[in-house]
Design an enzyme around this catalytic site. Structure first.
Site, PDB file in Angstrom:
ATOM      1  N   LYS A  25       0.851  -1.197  -0.098  1.00  0.00           N
ATOM      2  CA  LYS A  25       0.002  -0.155  -0.025  1.00  0.00           C
ATOM      3  C   LYS A  25       0.963   1.310   0.131  1.00  0.00           C
ATOM      4  O   LYS A  25       2.091   1.260   0.448  1.00  0.00           O
ATOM      5  CB  LYS A  25      -0.955  -0.058   1.132  1.00  0.00           C
ATOM      6  CG  LYS A  25      -0.242   0.593   2.566  1.00  0.00           C
ATOM      7  CD  LYS A  25      -1.572   0.601   3.574  1.00  0.00           C
ATOM      8  CE  LYS A  25      -0.683   0.999   5.033  1.00  0.00           C
ATOM      9  NZ  LYS A  25      -0.559   2.240   5.397  1.00  0.00           N
TER      10      LYS A  25
ATOM     11  N   HIS B  12      -6.625  -2.297   6.724  1.00  0.00           N
ATOM     12  CA  HIS B  12      -6.295  -3.196   7.661  1.00  0.00           C
ATOM     13  C   HIS B  12      -7.695  -3.437   8.236  1.00  0.00           C
ATOM     14  O   HIS B  12      -7.931  -4.795   8.432  1.00  0.00           O
ATOM     15  CB  HIS B  12      -5.439  -2.531   8.772  1.00  0.00           C
ATOM     16  CG  HIS B  12      -3.950  -2.259   8.222  1.00  0.00           C
ATOM     17  ND1 HIS B  12      -3.369  -2.859   6.846  1.00  0.00           N
ATOM     18  CD2 HIS B  12      -3.083  -1.348   8.572  1.00  0.00           C
ATOM     19  CE1 HIS B  12      -2.308  -2.341   6.792  1.00  0.00           C
ATOM     20  NE2 HIS B  12      -2.135  -1.272   7.669  1.00  0.00           N
TER      21      HIS B  12
ATOM     22  N   ARG C 281      -8.197 -10.565  20.428  1.00  0.00           N
ATOM     23  CA  ARG C 281      -7.087  -9.474  20.725  1.00  0.00           C
ATOM     24  C   ARG C 281      -6.069  -9.879  19.699  1.00  0.00           C
ATOM     25  O   ARG C 281      -5.315 -10.922  19.970  1.00  0.00           O
ATOM     26  CB  ARG C 281      -6.559  -9.497  22.076  1.00  0.00           C
ATOM     27  CG  ARG C 281      -5.587  -8.323  22.330  1.00  0.00           C
ATOM     28  CD  ARG C 281      -5.459  -7.969  23.845  1.00  0.00           C
ATOM     29  NE  ARG C 281      -4.675  -9.160  24.527  1.00  0.00           N
ATOM     30  CZ  ARG C 281      -5.039  -9.648  25.661  1.00  0.00           C
ATOM     31  NH1 ARG C 281      -5.971  -8.962  26.252  1.00  0.00           N
ATOM     32  NH2 ARG C 281      -4.440 -11.021  25.931  1.00  0.00           N
TER      33      ARG C 281
HETATM   34  C1  BG6 Z   1       0.572   0.927   8.809  1.00  0.00           C
HETATM   35  C2  BG6 Z   1       0.421   2.104   9.075  1.00  0.00           C
HETATM   36  O1  BG6 Z   1       0.281   0.159   7.672  1.00  0.00           O
HETATM   37  O2  BG6 Z   1       0.371  -0.229  10.130  1.00  0.00           O
HETATM   38  C3  BG6 Z   1       0.976   2.644  10.241  1.00  0.00           C
HETATM   39  O3  BG6 Z   1       1.221   3.002   7.678  1.00  0.00           O
HETATM   40  C4  BG6 Z   1       0.702   1.822  11.311  1.00  0.00           C
HETATM   41  O4  BG6 Z   1       0.796   3.808  10.622  1.00  0.00           O
HETATM   42  C5  BG6 Z   1       0.795   0.296  10.982  1.00  0.00           C
HETATM   43  O5  BG6 Z   1       1.579   2.351  12.399  1.00  0.00           O
HETATM   44  C6  BG6 Z   1       0.405  -0.585  12.140  1.00  0.00           C
HETATM   45  O6  BG6 Z   1       0.804  -1.962  11.836  1.00  0.00           O
HETATM   46  P1  BG6 Z   1       1.276  -2.786  12.977  1.00  0.00           P
HETATM   47  O7  BG6 Z   1       1.490  -4.250  12.438  1.00  0.00           O
HETATM   48  O8  BG6 Z   1       2.325  -2.382  13.903  1.00  0.00           O
HETATM   49  O9  BG6 Z   1      -0.236  -2.924  14.148  1.00  0.00           O
END
Ligand code: BG6
Length: 500
Positions: A155, A247, A373
């Site tokens: 992305k 996500h 979780r």
């Molecule tokens: C990324 C975002 O896609 O996902 C970030 O750009 C975010 O801002 C991150 O912190 C979170 O990923 P994870 O795996 O640390 O929860």
């Protein structure tokens, strides 16, 4: 080492953007993790490609601090062996020269190993501006005509519906959909991968997974830190594009889709698309937007204190949105998605809240909740009511608890990128985003983003760094069907009121 599979030999993996942050922190460490656990054959050749003029050793120095060792001294040798598989090429992204060199290196390797059906995986850990030129050069000069070519892309897949469609239209003539692996790393997280088995492999859950039993679902993403110098990137993105359109929406689709007819990746993605098509438009009147200010004690900076963001930026660092699904299973069940930076905790969690007991006995009991979780400390627990032990006829809330670190102590739980790169090497698309999924998600989110980014829209409310989010959050959750039972977090074990 647990159950290593014999892996296809002599694969070529090229990482574009090899000297960048993503490659250093995620891609190379994931490849090492797979190698360490026996899921990446030592005959694999890895080539790092980027513009920086660095040597192999300089690349290894960048990567090494991010490699995880699990087996003590044994892994020191593995790191050496892993570096022995990696070569670095410095080249431009939009001219032939570097790609010709890359192709020569790949062909020389494949000839030396007598490969008749090449297997090449290209990982584009690149900013959007160079994404297309690299894809074009790859197709022109490095594509395996008589073999397998796969590309992994990261992305952002566009900025809104139009730009995502343009990107897709530019890519489509170059690579077939089955050659493209759009990574959403949340799909590689263990607990997200567990959603399908949990839902469809447990009769009791599957039977209650609908509007008759479920009152409300919450998908929450909390980070305890702000943009911390990364605001320049974040300012034009905002929290909705950063984690919600991708996500959290992926989590929502896996949580709400119907049962796929098989484990086949296209059958899974067909169901995801179906539920996405049933989502009602997001109502601009039913959202809560925020931007973090200084912490109450003044020690943590506000978003606007980040020198890399525009002065007076209205960028949203917190959002709560509510989805409604217009289908028979979910009619009337609100699904709240909330995400924020600089909050009071760091966690990603799904909370499925069941309906109250009907009028009559036990009607005042707290609702059951199934909590998944995702991180940190992955767990699945079901909050339910039971008689308090002893000579008492009261009840109390307790839980059925599957905390991974207690139950699965010796297991290697792969990092999201490890799981996904392995899937891509095996050609399994189940945990990657298909073009039509992407299109629908942008269709859904673009009107909301246009509203948020319109100059007429009021600035988001400011919440203190380290708080739960903007004022009005509890009312927002309540209005959208969440009953707060005073039990959002749960501590174990329960102590008897009679213990001394
Ligand atoms: C990324 C975002 O896609 O996902 C970030 O750009 C975010 O801002 C991150 O912190 C979170 O990923 P994870 O795996 O640390 O929860």
């Amino acid at each position: 080492m647990s159950d290593p599979v014999s892996f296809e030999k002599n694969t070529i993996i090229v990482i574009f953007g090899a000297s960048g942050d993503l490659a250093k922190k995620k891609t190379f460490p994931a490849l090492f993790g797979l190698f360490r656990e026996g899921y990446l054959d030592p005959s694999t050749k890895i080539i790092g490609y980027a513009r920086s003029k660095i040597t192999n050793d300089e690349l290894y120095d960048k990567i090494e601090p991010n490699l995880k060792k699990r087996h003590g001294k044994e892994d020191d040798q593995k790191v050496k062996d892993f570096f022995g598989m990696i070569n670095y090429i410095s080249g431009q992204y939009d001219t032939d020269e570097g790609f010709v060199q890359l192709n020569n290196e790949i062909e020389t390797f494949e000839k030396s190993r007598n490969i008749s059906t090449p297997h090449r995986l290209f990982y584009l850990a690149l900013p959007p501006s160079v994404f297309l030129p690299v894809a074009q050069q790859l197709k022109k000069l490095v594509y395996a005509k008589d073999g397998i070519t796969r590309i992994i892309v990261e992305k952002p897949f566009g900025h809104d519906l139009d730009s995502a469609r343009k990107l897709q239209a530019d890519l489509a003539p170059l690579f077939k959909e089955e050659e493209i692996f759009r990574i959403d790393h949340y799909l590689g997280k263990e607990l997200v991968k567990n959603l399908i088995p949990l839902r469809f492999g447990n009769k009791f859950l599957n039977s209650s997974w609908n509007k008759n039993s479920i009152q409300n679902i919450q998908i929450s993403f909390k980070e305890p830190f702000g943009t911390e110098g990364r605001g320049g990137y974040f300012d034009s993105i905002g929290i909705v594009r950063d984690v919600m359109q991708n996500h959290l929406l992926q989590i929502l689709t896996l949580l709400t889709m119907d049962r796929p007819i098989s484990f086949n990746s296209e059958d899974i993605r067909d169901e995801k698309v179906k539920v996405l098509k049933s989502l009602a438009p997001i109502s601009n009147d039913d959202i809560l937007l925020g931007q973090y200010g200084k912490s109450i004690d003044g020690t943590k900076p506000s978003y606007l204190d980040d020198e890399t963001v525009k002065p007076n930026s209205k960028c949203v660092t917190f959002a709560a949105l509510t989805f409604h699904i217009n289908n028979d299973r979910w009619d009337g069940v609100p699904i709240i998605m909330r995400a924020g930076k600089a909050l009071d905790a760091g966690k990603v969690e799904i909370r499925v809240q069941y309906k109250n007991i009907p009028t009559g006995m036990f009607n005042d009991m707290p609702n059951n909740e199934l909590v998944i979780r995702v991180q940190p400390n992955p767990a699945v627990y079901l909050k339910f009511n039971a008689k308090t032990p002893g000579l008492s006829d009261t009840t109390s809330i307790t839980d059925l608890d599957l905390t991974y670190e207690d139950r699965y102590r010796d297991f290697w739980i792969p990092e999201a990128y490890e799981a996904l790169i392995r899937d891509a090497l095996l050609g399994d698309h189940s945990n990657f985003v298909r073009d039509d999924e992407l299109d629908i998600s942008w269709k859904l989110f673009t009107p909301l983003l246009n509203y948020i980014e319109s100059p007429e829209t009021p600035a988001p409310s400011v919440y203190p760094y380290g708080s739960r989010g903007p004022e009005g959050l509890s009312e927002y959750l309540k209005k959208n069907g969440f009953d707060y039972n005073g039990t959002e977090t749960y501590s174990w074990p329960i102590t008897s009121p009679h213990s001394s």
